[in-house]
Design a protein around this motif. Structure first.
Motif, PDB file in Angstrom:
ATOM      1  N   ILE A 224       0.833  -1.208   0.000  1.00 21.74           N
ATOM      2  CA  ILE A 224       0.000   0.000   0.000  1.00 21.74           C
ATOM      3  C   ILE A 224       0.867   1.258   0.000  1.00 21.74           C
ATOM      4  CG2 ILE A 224      -1.613   1.357   1.390  1.00 21.74           C
ATOM      5  CD1 ILE A 224      -2.979  -1.244   2.156  1.00 21.74           C
ATOM      6  N   LEU A 225       1.892   1.277   0.845  1.00 20.91           N
ATOM      7  CA  LEU A 225       2.760   2.446   0.900  1.00 20.91           C
ATOM      8  C   LEU A 225       3.535   2.615  -0.410  1.00 20.91           C
ATOM      9  CD1 LEU A 225       4.196   2.345   4.535  1.00 20.91           C
ATOM     10  CD2 LEU A 225       2.441   3.844   3.609  1.00 20.91           C
ATOM     11  N   LEU A 226       3.959   1.501  -0.987  1.00 22.28           N
ATOM     12  CA  LEU A 226       4.679   1.579  -2.255  1.00 22.28           C
ATOM     13  C   LEU A 226       3.777   2.145  -3.350  1.00 22.28           C
ATOM     14  CD1 LEU A 226       7.416   0.976  -3.507  1.00 22.28           C
ATOM     15  CD2 LEU A 226       6.591  -1.326  -4.056  1.00 22.28           C
ATOM     16  N   ALA A 227       2.513   1.740  -3.355  1.00 23.15           N
ATOM     17  CA  ALA A 227       1.571   2.266  -4.336  1.00 23.15           C
ATOM     18  C   ALA A 227       1.387   3.768  -4.181  1.00 23.15           C
ATOM     19  CB  ALA A 227       0.228   1.552  -4.200  1.00 23.15           C
ATOM     20  N   THR A 228       1.325   4.244  -2.925  1.00 25.77           N
ATOM     21  CA  THR A 228       1.148   5.682  -2.711  1.00 25.77           C
ATOM     22  C   THR A 228       2.399   6.459  -3.104  1.00 25.77           C
ATOM     23  OG1 THR A 228       1.909   5.581  -0.397  1.00 25.77           O
ATOM     24  CG2 THR A 228      -0.436   5.241  -0.798  1.00 25.77           C
ATOM     25  N   GLN A 229       3.563   5.813  -3.032  1.00 25.64           N
ATOM     26  CA  GLN A 229       4.800   6.515  -3.368  1.00 25.64           C
ATOM     27  C   GLN A 229       5.019   6.614  -4.873  1.00 25.64           C
ATOM     28  OE1 GLN A 229       6.872   8.044  -1.011  1.00 25.64           O
ATOM     29  NE2 GLN A 229       5.069   7.553   0.210  1.00 25.64           N
ATOM     30  N   ILE A 230       4.669   5.562  -5.625  1.00 25.45           N
ATOM     31  CA  ILE A 230       4.930   5.588  -7.070  1.00 25.45           C
ATOM     32  C   ILE A 230       3.740   6.124  -7.856  1.00 25.45           C
ATOM     33  CG2 ILE A 230       6.486   3.603  -6.832  1.00 25.45           C
ATOM     34  CD1 ILE A 230       4.355   1.894  -8.185  1.00 25.45           C
ATOM     35  N   GLY A 231       2.549   6.177  -7.226  1.00 28.31           N
ATOM     36  CA  GLY A 231       1.370   6.686  -7.913  1.00 28.31           C
ATOM     37  C   GLY A 231       1.491   8.171  -8.223  1.00 28.31           C
ATOM     38  N   GLY A 232       1.263   8.535  -9.460  1.00 24.29           N
ATOM     39  CA  GLY A 232       1.329   9.932  -9.861  1.00 24.29           C
ATOM     40  C   GLY A 232       2.721  10.427 -10.164  1.00 24.29           C
ATOM     41  N   THR A 233       3.758   9.623  -9.887  1.00 25.38           N
ATOM     42  CA  THR A 233       5.141  10.023 -10.181  1.00 25.38           C
ATOM     43  C   THR A 233       5.749   9.062 -11.191  1.00 25.38           C
ATOM     44  OG1 THR A 233       5.875   8.795  -8.200  1.00 25.38           O
ATOM     45  CG2 THR A 233       5.510  11.182  -7.972  1.00 25.38           C
ATOM     46  N   ASP A 234       6.057   7.835 -10.737  1.00 28.33           N
ATOM     47  CA  ASP A 234       6.626   6.840 -11.648  1.00 28.33           C
ATOM     48  C   ASP A 234       5.566   6.236 -12.567  1.00 28.33           C
ATOM     49  OD1 ASP A 234       9.074   7.236 -10.421  1.00 28.33           O
ATOM     50  OD2 ASP A 234       8.723   5.671  -8.942  1.00 28.33           O
ATOM     51  N   HIS A 235       4.335   6.110 -12.052  1.00 24.03           N
ATOM     52  CA  HIS A 235       3.246   5.528 -12.834  1.00 24.03           C
ATOM     53  C   HIS A 235       1.960   6.298 -12.552  1.00 24.03           C
ATOM     54  CE1 HIS A 235       5.716   2.011 -13.875  1.00 24.03           C
ATOM     55  NE2 HIS A 235       6.092   1.989 -12.609  1.00 24.03           N
ATOM     56  N   PRO A 236       1.051   6.389 -13.536  1.00 27.08           N
ATOM     57  CA  PRO A 236      -0.243   7.050 -13.289  1.00 27.08           C
ATOM     58  C   PRO A 236      -1.027   6.301 -12.210  1.00 27.08           C
ATOM     59  CG  PRO A 236       0.144   6.754 -15.647  1.00 27.08           C
ATOM     60  CD  PRO A 236       1.204   5.979 -14.947  1.00 27.08           C
ATOM     61  N   TRP A 237      -1.908   7.036 -11.514  1.00 29.59           N
ATOM     62  CA  TRP A 237      -2.690   6.414 -10.454  1.00 29.59           C
ATOM     63  C   TRP A 237      -3.577   5.297 -10.986  1.00 29.59           C
ATOM     64  CZ3 TRP A 237      -1.792   6.954  -5.450  1.00 29.59           C
ATOM     65  CH2 TRP A 237      -1.096   8.085  -5.013  1.00 29.59           C
ATOM     66  N   GLY A 238      -4.024   5.385 -12.230  1.00 35.56           N
ATOM     67  CA  GLY A 238      -4.880   4.355 -12.790  1.00 35.56           C
ATOM     68  C   GLY A 238      -4.137   3.234 -13.481  1.00 35.56           C
ATOM     69  N   SER A 239      -2.817   3.228 -13.404  1.00 35.10           N
ATOM     70  CA  SER A 239      -2.031   2.192 -14.065  1.00 35.10           C
ATOM     71  C   SER A 239      -2.187   0.847 -13.357  1.00 35.10           C
ATOM     72  CB  SER A 239      -0.558   2.588 -14.105  1.00 35.10           C
ATOM     73  OG  SER A 239      -0.021   2.625 -12.792  1.00 35.10           O
ATOM     74  N   TRP A 240      -1.891  -0.235 -14.109  1.00 33.02           N
ATOM     75  CA  TRP A 240      -2.041  -1.563 -13.516  1.00 33.02           C
ATOM     76  C   TRP A 240      -1.020  -1.786 -12.398  1.00 33.02           C
ATOM     77  CZ3 TRP A 240       1.966  -5.001 -13.379  1.00 33.02           C
ATOM     78  CH2 TRP A 240       3.030  -4.797 -14.278  1.00 33.02           C
ATOM     79  N   GLN A 241       0.127  -1.104 -12.482  1.00 31.64           N
ATOM     80  CA  GLN A 241       1.125  -1.270 -11.421  1.00 31.64           C
ATOM     81  C   GLN A 241       0.612  -0.732 -10.089  1.00 31.64           C
ATOM     82  OE1 GLN A 241       1.723   0.125 -14.403  1.00 31.64           O
ATOM     83  NE2 GLN A 241       3.669  -0.593 -15.282  1.00 31.64           N
ATOM     84  N   VAL A 242       0.042   0.474 -10.105  1.00 29.56           N
ATOM     85  CA  VAL A 242      -0.439   1.080  -8.866  1.00 29.56           C
ATOM     86  C   VAL A 242      -1.672   0.345  -8.340  1.00 29.56           C
ATOM     87  CG1 VAL A 242      -1.391   3.183  -7.845  1.00 29.56           C
ATOM     88  CG2 VAL A 242       0.522   3.335  -9.452  1.00 29.56           C
ATOM     89  N   ILE A 243      -2.630   0.083  -9.223  1.00 29.80           N
ATOM     90  CA  ILE A 243      -3.839  -0.624  -8.801  1.00 29.80           C
ATOM     91  C   ILE A 243      -3.494  -2.023  -8.293  1.00 29.80           C
ATOM     92  CG2 ILE A 243      -6.022  -1.611  -9.594  1.00 29.80           C
ATOM     93  CD1 ILE A 243      -6.270   0.732 -11.525  1.00 29.80           C
ATOM     94  N   GLY A 244      -2.560  -2.686  -8.972  1.00 29.82           N
ATOM     95  CA  GLY A 244      -2.155  -4.019  -8.547  1.00 29.82           C
ATOM     96  C   GLY A 244      -1.540  -4.023  -7.159  1.00 29.82           C
ATOM     97  N   LEU A 245      -0.722  -3.012  -6.865  1.00 27.47           N
ATOM     98  CA  LEU A 245      -0.122  -2.921  -5.527  1.00 27.47           C
ATOM     99  C   LEU A 245      -1.186  -2.676  -4.459  1.00 27.47           C
ATOM    100  CD1 LEU A 245       3.138  -0.895  -6.248  1.00 27.47           C
ATOM    101  CD2 LEU A 245       2.991  -3.223  -5.363  1.00 27.47           C
ATOM    102  N   PHE A 246      -2.156  -1.807  -4.764  1.00 25.12           N
ATOM    103  CA  PHE A 246      -3.241  -1.585  -3.806  1.00 25.12           C
ATOM    104  C   PHE A 246      -4.024  -2.875  -3.552  1.00 25.12           C
ATOM    105  CE2 PHE A 246      -3.168   3.134  -4.718  1.00 25.12           C
ATOM    106  CZ  PHE A 246      -2.918   3.501  -3.405  1.00 25.12           C
ATOM    107  N   VAL A 247      -4.297  -3.630  -4.612  1.00 26.82           N
ATOM    108  CA  VAL A 247      -5.032  -4.892  -4.460  1.00 26.82           C
ATOM    109  C   VAL A 247      -4.221  -5.888  -3.640  1.00 26.82           C
ATOM    110  CG1 VAL A 247      -5.961  -6.894  -5.690  1.00 26.82           C
ATOM    111  CG2 VAL A 247      -6.384  -4.582  -6.564  1.00 26.82           C
ATOM    112  N   LEU A 248      -2.942  -6.026  -3.955  1.00 24.12           N
ATOM    113  CA  LEU A 248      -2.087  -6.933  -3.201  1.00 24.12           C
ATOM    114  C   LEU A 248      -2.014  -6.525  -1.731  1.00 24.12           C
ATOM    115  CD1 LEU A 248       0.925  -7.546  -5.645  1.00 24.12           C
ATOM    116  CD2 LEU A 248      -0.815  -9.193  -4.922  1.00 24.12           C
ATOM    117  N   GLY A 249      -1.924  -5.212  -1.480  1.00 28.07           N
ATOM    118  CA  GLY A 249      -1.887  -4.735  -0.100  1.00 28.07           C
ATOM    119  C   GLY A 249      -3.164  -5.059   0.650  1.00 28.07           C
ATOM    120  N   ALA A 250      -4.312  -4.849  -0.010  1.00 27.06           N
ATOM    121  CA  ALA A 250      -5.597  -5.158   0.635  1.00 27.06           C
ATOM    122  C   ALA A 250      -5.727  -6.645   0.922  1.00 27.06           C
ATOM    123  CB  ALA A 250      -6.749  -4.687  -0.259  1.00 27.06           C
ATOM    124  N   VAL A 251      -5.302  -7.483  -0.030  1.00 28.28           N
ATOM    125  CA  VAL A 251      -5.353  -8.933   0.185  1.00 28.28           C
ATOM    126  C   VAL A 251      -4.430  -9.340   1.332  1.00 28.28           C
ATOM    127  CG1 VAL A 251      -4.791 -11.172  -0.849  1.00 28.28           C
ATOM    128  CG2 VAL A 251      -6.011  -9.451  -2.195  1.00 28.28           C
TER     129      VAL A 251
END
Length: 610
Positions: A224-251
């Motif tokens: 979850i923290l990694l998604a918040t750090q790379i979202g909007g900078t390294d990758h768009p917030w709607g990218s599969w990388q950011v969404i995937g990290l949020f999903v993995l964190g929630a799981v």
């Protein structure tokens, strides 16, 4: 008969500390906390120089992110370890980890090594902050703790001013490596002091470490923290990388919750969340972290970019915030120690912080520094009213055997909120800058060079030089940035309002006047640790409905109430478990026959010097 997670030591009285002894103990604790607090302010000053030496500006943010990820994810683990193995030795281990990592950071030969060692340093830093407050919970009873809370506010205040000064001196006169090496003498002194003066109760327990729970927690939080750090900078917030990290964190966190239900010795016992005061305090910590620490992260940048001050000067210009925090922290602490009443401080503090955010929405390109100082004075005063009070009420509500994990939970949720808030509000700021540039800059400045103009906002020195060569362009950039940061504070306001709503549900309960484990409820001679007059009228009036059935009893092998019971004609519970909740773990009856369950605290034996 012992079982995993139960206490096997003989019951012993916890030593009482004099005011002088407490001050000596606190000197060691404050040194440990100063290490972690100083590191967060001193490193940022040297980052441009570090990047220049290693020529890897693309990895700049990871020097901070690796520390943030490691410290946040490890915080609950340190708290649990302190409960299991004794906080003195675990605190000293955290200092050693921090010092070894500091030496390795200073010796780093490339950015990858520095990022790795910064992560190791974050693991130690996560223990330093959370264990300090847990140790204070062991040493000072809740009723007396307010007298001392201003000291720890002073630590953060001094570090925020001294950090940029030391960092600037090291970079200019020595080498950036000394910003890490300076931790070594300070840490050694902290080790010596804590080893000589820190005598804490030792809880000898047969335990089964919940390694699976620890792994799932670290994995979920890190994603979850990694998604918040790379979202909007390294990758768009709607990218599969950011969404995937949020999903993995929630799981991962969902699996962690399932694991905690069956673990013999859970990392974060879910039963604690049945206590209303524990749950509400952590909600306030998380939400306030999002709104306040997220917003606070951008004030130095505003001062450097818009007003053209140096990093050192921006730290000094934040002194009004620290003055407000210290004055209100000390004042509220003294009042709580004198009266035992704390309920209205979190509410007043969150309201004051929200007012501060409203004032900050009016920052402009040419706002007087005096006005800025007054605005952040209000903001800091709000913080001082409730930041440490939340830790106090949580420590007062839980059994002594869960002091570490409960204390670390407040720090954990606040850090999570701050990390998420900084990333989310950073995205708001970036979007705001992009939207404001066309309003204040001529098309020629943006045509084919919009990215270059945006990069100027990341470099105060270059932007300041632009003021002399292209004053009109400089004026347009700072106007755009000022409007964008106003939008940031505006977005933070409704989030802060949520913390006000949550603070309304914090209940007033009696503060313990002693940390000594009292006789179990129902045993001959069991008595209250405070007179009946210390139970507030509001608590008495609201307690009856939650009695008996709502406060389910749970006995452990140590022969005591784990969750607690409500008994007697008056009914109700002490720790403010709320609707259907459990109680605080303390023994004693008042005049109305209400029982405060006390056996949840683990039997204690004096801990020697290790």
């Amino acid at each position: 008969m012992s079982a995993p997670g139960t206490t096997t030591a003989n019951l012993a009285q916890e030593p009482a500390f004099t005011h002088r002894q407490i001050l000596v103990i606190m000197s060691g604790l404050m040194l440990g906390m100063f290490l972690a607090a100083l590191d967060q302010t001193i490193v940022s000053t040297a980052l441009p120089t570090i990047v220049g030496d290693f020529h890897r500006s693309d990895l700049l943010s990871w020097v901070i992110t690796s520390y943030l990820l490691a410290s946040t994810a490890s915080t609950p683990l340190w708290g649990k370890a302190g409960d299991l193995y004794g906080r003195k030795r675990v605190f000293q281990l955290a200092i050693v980890v921090f010092l070894v990592a500091s030496a390795l950071c200073g010796a780093s030969q490339n950015m990858y090594e520095l990022i790795l060692f910064r992560g190791l340093q974050g693991i130690g830093g996560g223990g330093l902050i959370s264990l300090v407050f847990a140790i204070i919970g062991d040493v000072i009873p809740p009723r007396e703790r307010g007298r001392y809370q201003g000291y720890f506010g002073a630590v953060f205040g001094v570090s925020s001013v001294v950090g940029p000064l030391i960092g600037g001196f090291a970079v200019d006169s020595l080498s950036w490596r000394y910003i890490f090496y300076i931790n070594l003498p300070l840490g050694i002194v902290a080790l010596i002091v804590t080893n000589r003066v820190l005598q804490l109760p030792k809880r000898t327990r047969h335990v089964l470490i919940d390694w699976w729970g620890a792994l799932l927690l670290v994995a979920g939080v890190s994603c979850i923290l990694l998604a918040t750090q790379i979202g909007g900078t390294d990758h768009p917030w709607g990218s599969w990388q950011v969404i995937g990290l949020f999903v993995l964190g929630a799981v991962g966190l969902a699996a962690f919750a399932v694991r905690e239900k069956i673990a013999p010795e859970p990392i974060l016992p879910l039963e604690l969340f049945r206590m209303q005061i524990f749950t509400i305090a952590n909600i306030v910590s998380f939400v306030s972290g999002v709104a306040m620490f997220g917003a606070l992260a951008f004030l130095p940048q505003y001062l450097q970019l818009v007003h053209g001050v140096s990093a050192t000067e921006s730290g000094l210009l934040l002194l009004p915030l620290l003055v407000g925090l210290l004055v209100m922290s000390i004042g509220s602490g003294l009042y709580i120690s004198r009266t035992g009443r704390y309920r209205w401080f979190p509410l007043a503090g969150t309201i004051l912080v929200t007012i501060g955010l409203i004032l900050l929405t009016h920052l402009g390109a040419h706002t007087s520094l005096v006005v800025v100082g007054l605005d952040i004075l209000v903001f800091g005063a709000g913080l001082g009213l409730f930041i440490q009070v939340l830790t106090l009420v949580v420590q007062n509500a839980v059994p002594m055997r869960q002091m570490g994990v409960a204390t670390s939970s407040v720090t954990f949720f606040r850090s999570m909120g701050g990390a998420i808030g900084a990333s989310a509000l950073g995205a708001v700021l970036t979007a705001g800058i992009a939207a404001e540039f066309p309003k204040f800059l001529p098309p020629a400045a943006l045509a084919g060079g919009g990215d270059k103009v945006a990069q100027l906002v990341q470099s105060p020195d270059v932007l300041d030089a632009l003021k002399r060569t292209h004053p009109a362009l400089h004026e347009g950039i700072i106007q755009a940035y000022s409007h964008a940061i106003d939008r940031l504070f505006l977005v933070a306001i409704p989030v802060s309002v949520l913390s006000i709503i949550a603070a309304l549900f914090i209940r007033q309960v009696r503060l313990r006047t002693s940390n000594t484990a009292p006789p179990a409820a129902g045993r001959p001679g069991a008595q209250s640790d405070a007179g009946p007059d210390t139970v507030l009228a509001s608590e008495r009036a609201g307690a009856g409905a939650g009695a008996g059935a709502g406060a389910g009893a749970g006995s452990d092998a140590g022969a005591g109430m784990d969750a607690g019971t409500g008994a007697g004609a008056g009914g109700g519970t002490d720790a403010g478990a709320g609707t259907g909740g459990g109680t605080d773990a303390r023994a004693g009856t008042d005049a109305r026959g209400r029982t405060d369950a006390g056996a949840g605290a683990a039997p204690l034996a004096p801990e020697g010097t290790h």
